[in-house]
Enzyme design. Structure first.
Site, PDB file in Angstrom:
ATOM      1  N   TYR A   1       0.467  -2.532 -15.015  1.00 15.45           N
ATOM      2  CA  TYR A   1       1.251  -2.440 -14.983  1.00 15.45           C
ATOM      3  C   TYR A   1       3.087  -2.830 -15.197  1.00 15.45           C
ATOM      4  O   TYR A   1       2.834  -4.238 -15.330  1.00 15.45           O
ATOM      5  CB  TYR A   1       1.809  -3.084 -12.875  1.00 15.45           C
ATOM      6  CG  TYR A   1       0.399  -2.629 -12.321  1.00 15.45           C
ATOM      7  CD1 TYR A   1       0.291  -1.704 -11.383  1.00 15.45           C
ATOM      8  CD2 TYR A   1      -0.535  -3.343 -12.353  1.00 15.45           C
ATOM      9  CE1 TYR A   1      -0.677  -1.190 -10.735  1.00 15.45           C
ATOM     10  CE2 TYR A   1      -2.298  -3.501 -11.590  1.00 15.45           C
ATOM     11  CZ  TYR A   1      -2.318  -2.302 -10.889  1.00 15.45           C
ATOM     12  OH  TYR A   1      -3.054  -2.047 -10.159  1.00 15.45           O
TER      13      TYR A   1
ATOM     14  N   TYR B   1      -2.807  -5.528  -5.168  1.00 11.80           N
ATOM     15  CA  TYR B   1      -1.975  -5.295  -4.427  1.00 11.80           C
ATOM     16  C   TYR B   1      -0.885  -6.038  -5.376  1.00 11.80           C
ATOM     17  O   TYR B   1      -0.268  -7.075  -5.048  1.00 11.80           O
ATOM     18  CB  TYR B   1      -1.804  -5.720  -2.809  1.00 11.80           C
ATOM     19  CG  TYR B   1      -2.419  -4.691  -2.824  1.00 11.80           C
ATOM     20  CD1 TYR B   1      -2.286  -3.565  -2.198  1.00 11.80           C
ATOM     21  CD2 TYR B   1      -3.488  -5.495  -1.850  1.00 11.80           C
ATOM     22  CE1 TYR B   1      -3.530  -2.525  -1.056  1.00 11.80           C
ATOM     23  CE2 TYR B   1      -4.878  -4.525  -1.214  1.00 11.80           C
ATOM     24  CZ  TYR B   1      -4.277  -3.456  -0.463  1.00 11.80           C
ATOM     25  OH  TYR B   1      -4.917  -2.600   0.157  1.00 11.80           O
TER      26      TYR B   1
ATOM     27  N   ASP C   1       0.769   4.618  -5.287  1.00 14.88           N
ATOM     28  CA  ASP C   1       1.970   4.380  -4.106  1.00 14.88           C
ATOM     29  C   ASP C   1       2.647   5.277  -4.431  1.00 14.88           C
ATOM     30  O   ASP C   1       2.307   5.702  -5.590  1.00 14.88           O
ATOM     31  CB  ASP C   1       2.159   3.334  -3.236  1.00 14.88           C
ATOM     32  CG  ASP C   1       1.713   1.427  -2.642  1.00 14.88           C
ATOM     33  OD1 ASP C   1      -0.001   1.483  -2.417  1.00 14.88           O
ATOM     34  OD2 ASP C   1       2.325   0.174  -3.241  1.00 14.88           O
TER      35      ASP C   1
END
Length: 402
Positions: free
Chosen positions: A296, A364, A228
């Protein structure tokens, strides 16, 4: 029919107005030889034939091939291109193709068509005059010679592909150029007449120096997935392939390019491991993105207190059923996807929580944390029993297939 009978039929159909190329081509299935022209000349000599012109089949197109090759060289020289291979094709008059096929049909034979021979014979001349080989799979230049009337030459410059890995070190930069939603790239007051939602992008920071070095007309960026706008891409970076269209220079100095990209990006983006690639690699990169695992680091805000015992429950996260997130539902198909969390660890940071999440590509992460109003199950929020929000997110690793 034997050779004599076939020969008589050909001479009758063409009224002896046929060139050695078009004559020899019609015996390629029954006579060995080094080429159609020599095969035709042997028939003329053996049977004492008197052929007249112009050729009823090809219109003496073979006599124009030397001139066509010279025109190709002039065109390529004018373009001032770097190249190491070519592929040559032609366009012939429709009546030539029709007559060629009609004669073979009347004779009841299946031999090489005239266009294939013209392409081959012109290709020999062009590769000789340009001093480079033909490449039927991935040529640098595709040259089309139009022999319908005045000779015209068209040169298609095939793209080059450069792959590497990029790191995005700041937030607020999209991966690719993002046209303004209001004007769709035309320029308006909302975008300050830039035509863009954001001043720059990873794509632009990487492609602009490469376009300058290669003289390319345009570029296209292909990433192995994307992060993003507000997410950093750290670690060893994300694989990408940059496609440069119509390059004049095909082999720029990649080490110098790497340095120039990093210098001009001013700490916003860094590239590494630049190397020449192929069109197939672009496809492989897109297809493998789903199979790669990602790691992440998420900083999470919790709207309530949770115990360490509650946090241990996060280790139960495994198979995630995720409906297309609300924030991307306007541009993605509304469906349920299943992805896995492979590993998760946590650490308290004052009133925040740091999560290190290893997951399959395509999950996501922001919605894994918040639950997205129940569209992602299970989620960090549902397991802890308190609302949770991703305050910041970094990609630490884009790994090989999980």
């Amino acid at each position: 029919m034997d050779v004599q009978e076939r020969l008589d039929a050909i001479l009758d159909i063409t009224d002896s107005k046929i060139c050695p190329h078009c004559l020899g081509r019609r015996f390629s299935d029954v006579m060995e030889g080094p080429g159609n022209r020599l095969r035709g000349e042997r028939l003329v000599e053996k049977f004492s034939l008197h052929l007249e012109g112009p050729c009823l089949v090809c219109g003496d197109v073979f006599e124009r091939l030397d001139e066509a090759a010279l025109r190709v060289r002039e065109k390529v020289d004018d373009l001032n291109l770097e190249y190491s291979s070519v592929l040559v094709g032609t366009r012939l008059p429709d009546d030539v193709l029709r007559i060629d096929e009609e004669i073979d049909r009347r004779l009841g034979i299946q031999v090489e068509g005239i266009k294939r021979e013209v392409n081959r014979e012109l290709g020999k001349r062009v590769t000789s005059i340009l001093r480079c080989p033909a490449d039927f799979e991935s040529p640098d230049l595709v040259i089309t010679v139009d022999l319908r009337g005045q000779i015209r030459v068209h040169v298609q410059i095939n793209p080059i592909f450069i792959e590497g890995r990029y790191r995005k070190l700041v937030r607020g930069i999209p991966q690719t150029k993002w046209p303004c939603r209001s004007c769709r790239g035309r320029g308006c007051s909302r975008c300050d007449y830039t035509g863009k939602m954001y001043p720059t992008s990873v794509e632009e920071l990487i492609s602009e120096p490469v376009l300058e070095a290669t003289g390319g007309s345009d570029s296209k960026f292909h990433g192995s997935g994307r992060e993003d706008v507000d997410v950093r891409m750290l670690g060893t970076g994300r694989p990408f392939v940059l496609e440069i269209k119509e390059p004049a220079i095909r082999t720029p100095d990649l080490r110098a390019l790497e340095d120039e990209i990093n210098r001009r990006a001013r700490g916003m983006v860094e590239v590494a491991d630049l190397r020449f690639s192929s069109r197939n690699r672009k496809v492989e990169l897109k297809e493998s993105s789903r199979k790669k695992y990602k790691v992440y680091r998420a900083i999470v805000e919790l709207e309530g207190a949770v115990s360490d015992e509650d946090l241990v429950k996060l280790e139960k996260l495994d198979l995630i059923r995720q409906r297309t997130p609300l924030r991307v539902s306007h541009r993605r198909a509304d469906r349920i996807r299943e992805r896995r969390v492979l590993e998760i660890s946590w650490k308290r940071l004052d009133d925040h929580l740091e999560l290190i999440i290893k997951a399959e590509g395509g999950l996501y992460i922001k919605e894994l944390i918040s639950g997205d109003s129940g569209r992602t199950e299970p989620s960090v929020s549902s397991i802890l029993g308190v609302p949770a929000r991703c305050a910041s997110l970094d990609v630490l690793e884009v790994g090989e297939p999980a």
